[in-house]
Design a protein around this motif. Sequence first.
Motif, PDB file in Angstrom:
ATOM      1  N   TYR A  32       3.048  -8.330  12.032  1.00  0.00           N
ATOM      2  CA  TYR A  32       2.822  -7.820  10.682  1.00  0.00           C
ATOM      3  C   TYR A  32       1.943  -6.568  10.685  1.00  0.00           C
ATOM      4  N   ARG A  33       2.133  -5.746   9.662  1.00  0.00           N
ATOM      5  CA  ARG A  33       1.241  -4.627   9.365  1.00  0.00           C
ATOM      6  C   ARG A  33       0.899  -4.705   7.878  1.00  0.00           C
ATOM      7  N   LEU A  34      -0.396  -4.849   7.594  1.00  0.00           N
ATOM      8  CA  LEU A  34      -0.902  -4.903   6.229  1.00  0.00           C
ATOM      9  C   LEU A  34      -1.584  -3.564   5.940  1.00  0.00           C
ATOM     10  N   THR A  35      -1.118  -2.885   4.906  1.00  0.00           N
ATOM     11  CA  THR A  35      -1.676  -1.596   4.502  1.00  0.00           C
ATOM     12  C   THR A  35      -2.102  -1.717   3.051  1.00  0.00           C
ATOM     13  N   PHE A  36      -3.384  -1.368   2.762  1.00  0.00           N
ATOM     14  CA  PHE A  36      -3.839  -1.497   1.379  1.00  0.00           C
ATOM     15  C   PHE A  36      -5.003  -0.564   1.089  1.00  0.00           C
ATOM     16  N   THR A  37      -5.236  -0.372  -0.204  1.00  0.00           N
ATOM     17  CA  THR A  37      -6.422   0.328  -0.693  1.00  0.00           C
ATOM     18  C   THR A  37      -7.183  -0.657  -1.578  1.00  0.00           C
ATOM     19  N   VAL A  38      -8.495  -0.426  -1.686  1.00  0.00           N
ATOM     20  CA  VAL A  38      -9.349  -1.309  -2.476  1.00  0.00           C
ATOM     21  C   VAL A  38     -10.072  -0.489  -3.532  1.00  0.00           C
ATOM     22  N   GLU A  39     -10.014  -0.968  -4.780  1.00  0.00           N
ATOM     23  CA  GLU A  39     -10.789  -0.364  -5.865  1.00  0.00           C
ATOM     24  C   GLU A  39     -12.226  -0.843  -5.698  1.00  0.00           C
ATOM     25  N   PRO A  40     -13.187   0.065  -5.489  1.00  0.00           N
ATOM     26  CA  PRO A  40     -14.548  -0.344  -5.175  1.00  0.00           C
ATOM     27  C   PRO A  40     -15.251  -1.133  -6.285  1.00  0.00           C
ATOM     28  N   VAL A  41     -14.980  -0.839  -7.540  1.00  0.00           N
ATOM     29  CA  VAL A  41     -15.693  -1.514  -8.631  1.00  0.00           C
ATOM     30  C   VAL A  41     -15.196  -2.950  -8.816  1.00  0.00           C
ATOM     31  N   GLY A  42     -13.907  -3.157  -8.928  1.00  0.00           N
ATOM     32  CA  GLY A  42     -13.366  -4.496  -9.176  1.00  0.00           C
ATOM     33  C   GLY A  42     -12.952  -5.230  -7.920  1.00  0.00           C
ATOM     34  N   HIS A  43     -13.036  -4.580  -6.759  1.00  0.00           N
ATOM     35  CA  HIS A  43     -12.650  -5.163  -5.474  1.00  0.00           C
ATOM     36  C   HIS A  43     -11.180  -5.561  -5.439  1.00  0.00           C
ATOM     37  N   ARG A  44     -10.356  -4.944  -6.290  1.00  0.00           N
ATOM     38  CA  ARG A  44      -8.922  -5.254  -6.309  1.00  0.00           C
ATOM     39  C   ARG A  44      -8.223  -4.452  -5.211  1.00  0.00           C
ATOM     40  N   LEU A  45      -7.309  -5.129  -4.527  1.00  0.00           N
ATOM     41  CA  LEU A  45      -6.550  -4.433  -3.495  1.00  0.00           C
ATOM     42  C   LEU A  45      -5.079  -4.400  -3.866  1.00  0.00           C
ATOM     43  N   SER A  46      -4.400  -3.381  -3.377  1.00  0.00           N
ATOM     44  CA  SER A  46      -2.954  -3.286  -3.554  1.00  0.00           C
ATOM     45  C   SER A  46      -2.387  -2.541  -2.361  1.00  0.00           C
ATOM     46  N   GLY A  47      -1.174  -2.927  -1.990  1.00  0.00           N
ATOM     47  CA  GLY A  47      -0.539  -2.289  -0.850  1.00  0.00           C
ATOM     48  C   GLY A  47       0.743  -2.971  -0.458  1.00  0.00           C
ATOM     49  N   THR A  48       1.015  -2.982   0.857  1.00  0.00           N
ATOM     50  CA  THR A  48       2.253  -3.567   1.361  1.00  0.00           C
ATOM     51  C   THR A  48       1.978  -4.398   2.616  1.00  0.00           C
ATOM     52  N   LEU A  49       2.843  -5.373   2.839  1.00  0.00           N
ATOM     53  CA  LEU A  49       2.853  -6.149   4.066  1.00  0.00           C
ATOM     54  C   LEU A  49       4.224  -5.952   4.690  1.00  0.00           C
ATOM     55  N   ASP A  50       4.236  -5.380   5.888  1.00  0.00           N
ATOM     56  CA  ASP A  50       5.489  -5.178   6.610  1.00  0.00           C
ATOM     57  C   ASP A  50       5.627  -6.246   7.681  1.00  0.00           C
ATOM     58  N   ASN A  51       6.754  -6.953   7.661  1.00  0.00           N
ATOM     59  CA  ASN A  51       7.083  -7.856   8.751  1.00  0.00           C
ATOM     60  C   ASN A  51       7.823  -6.991   9.766  1.00  0.00           C
ATOM     61  N   ARG A  52       7.121  -6.604  10.811  1.00  0.00           N
ATOM     62  CA  ARG A  52       7.679  -5.675  11.783  1.00  0.00           C
ATOM     63  C   ARG A  52       8.731  -6.332  12.656  1.00  0.00           C
ATOM     64  N   SER A  53       8.774  -7.660  12.665  1.00  0.00           N
ATOM     65  CA  SER A  53       9.785  -8.378  13.438  1.00  0.00           C
ATOM     66  C   SER A  53      11.139  -8.362  12.734  1.00  0.00           C
ATOM     67  N   SER A  54      11.117  -8.468  11.402  1.00  0.00           N
ATOM     68  CA  SER A  54      12.374  -8.528  10.644  1.00  0.00           C
ATOM     69  C   SER A  54      12.708  -7.225   9.930  1.00  0.00           C
ATOM     70  N   GLY A  55      11.701  -6.342   9.773  1.00  0.00           N
ATOM     71  CA  GLY A  55      11.923  -5.099   9.043  1.00  0.00           C
ATOM     72  C   GLY A  55      11.743  -5.236   7.543  1.00  0.00           C
ATOM     73  N   ASP A  56      11.302  -6.398   7.058  1.00  0.00           N
ATOM     74  CA  ASP A  56      11.115  -6.624   5.623  1.00  0.00           C
ATOM     75  C   ASP A  56       9.771  -6.058   5.167  1.00  0.00           C
ATOM     76  N   ARG A  57       9.721  -5.580   3.910  1.00  0.00           N
ATOM     77  CA  ARG A  57       8.494  -5.065   3.309  1.00  0.00           C
ATOM     78  C   ARG A  57       8.244  -5.794   1.993  1.00  0.00           C
ATOM     79  N   PHE A  58       6.978  -6.181   1.769  1.00  0.00           N
ATOM     80  CA  PHE A  58       6.575  -6.918   0.586  1.00  0.00           C
ATOM     81  C   PHE A  58       5.417  -6.199  -0.085  1.00  0.00           C
ATOM     82  N   SER A  59       5.318  -6.329  -1.405  1.00  0.00           N
ATOM     83  CA  SER A  59       4.158  -5.762  -2.107  1.00  0.00           C
ATOM     84  C   SER A  59       3.024  -6.787  -2.093  1.00  0.00           C
ATOM     85  N   VAL A  60       1.789  -6.268  -2.068  1.00  0.00           N
ATOM     86  CA  VAL A  60       0.594  -7.098  -1.956  1.00  0.00           C
ATOM     87  C   VAL A  60      -0.390  -6.717  -3.053  1.00  0.00           C
TER      88      VAL A  60
END
Length: 119
Positions: free
Chosen positions: A17-45
């Motif tokens: 897996y590869r998890l890529t995200f950014t974090v909003e410093p005030v609310g500590h909210r994160l958003s990004g993607t999780l890539d399953n590098r074995s299957s080639g699938d991408r998910f939102s996080v």
Amino acid sequence: MQVWEGSARVLLREQNYRLTFTVEPVGHRLSGTLDNRSSGDRFSVTGTLLPVEVGAELTAQISAGESPKLSASILGLGVSGLSLKADALLSGRVTGRRFTGTLRVGGLSSPITLRQTAP
């Protein structure tokens, strides 16, 4: 932007897996993607990365989003709009450049370990 890479054993198979995200410093909210590098699938996080006494607690919903849907019927019985990919929950603790936690997919939990890559 943070990038984390590692693996989990899901249903007896090692998945990378590869998890890529950014974090909003005030609310500590994160958003990004999780890539399953074995299957080639991408998910939102989406989730949070909350600071704790040592490290941080990461909790994130993983969404299959607009994945293909199954619609089928046999002898008048069937399903419609069933997602072929499952949503999941990622949770665990970040200590330094290491994340240790659980990836829960369809009621099954798998241990996952990720390491932060160099910025």
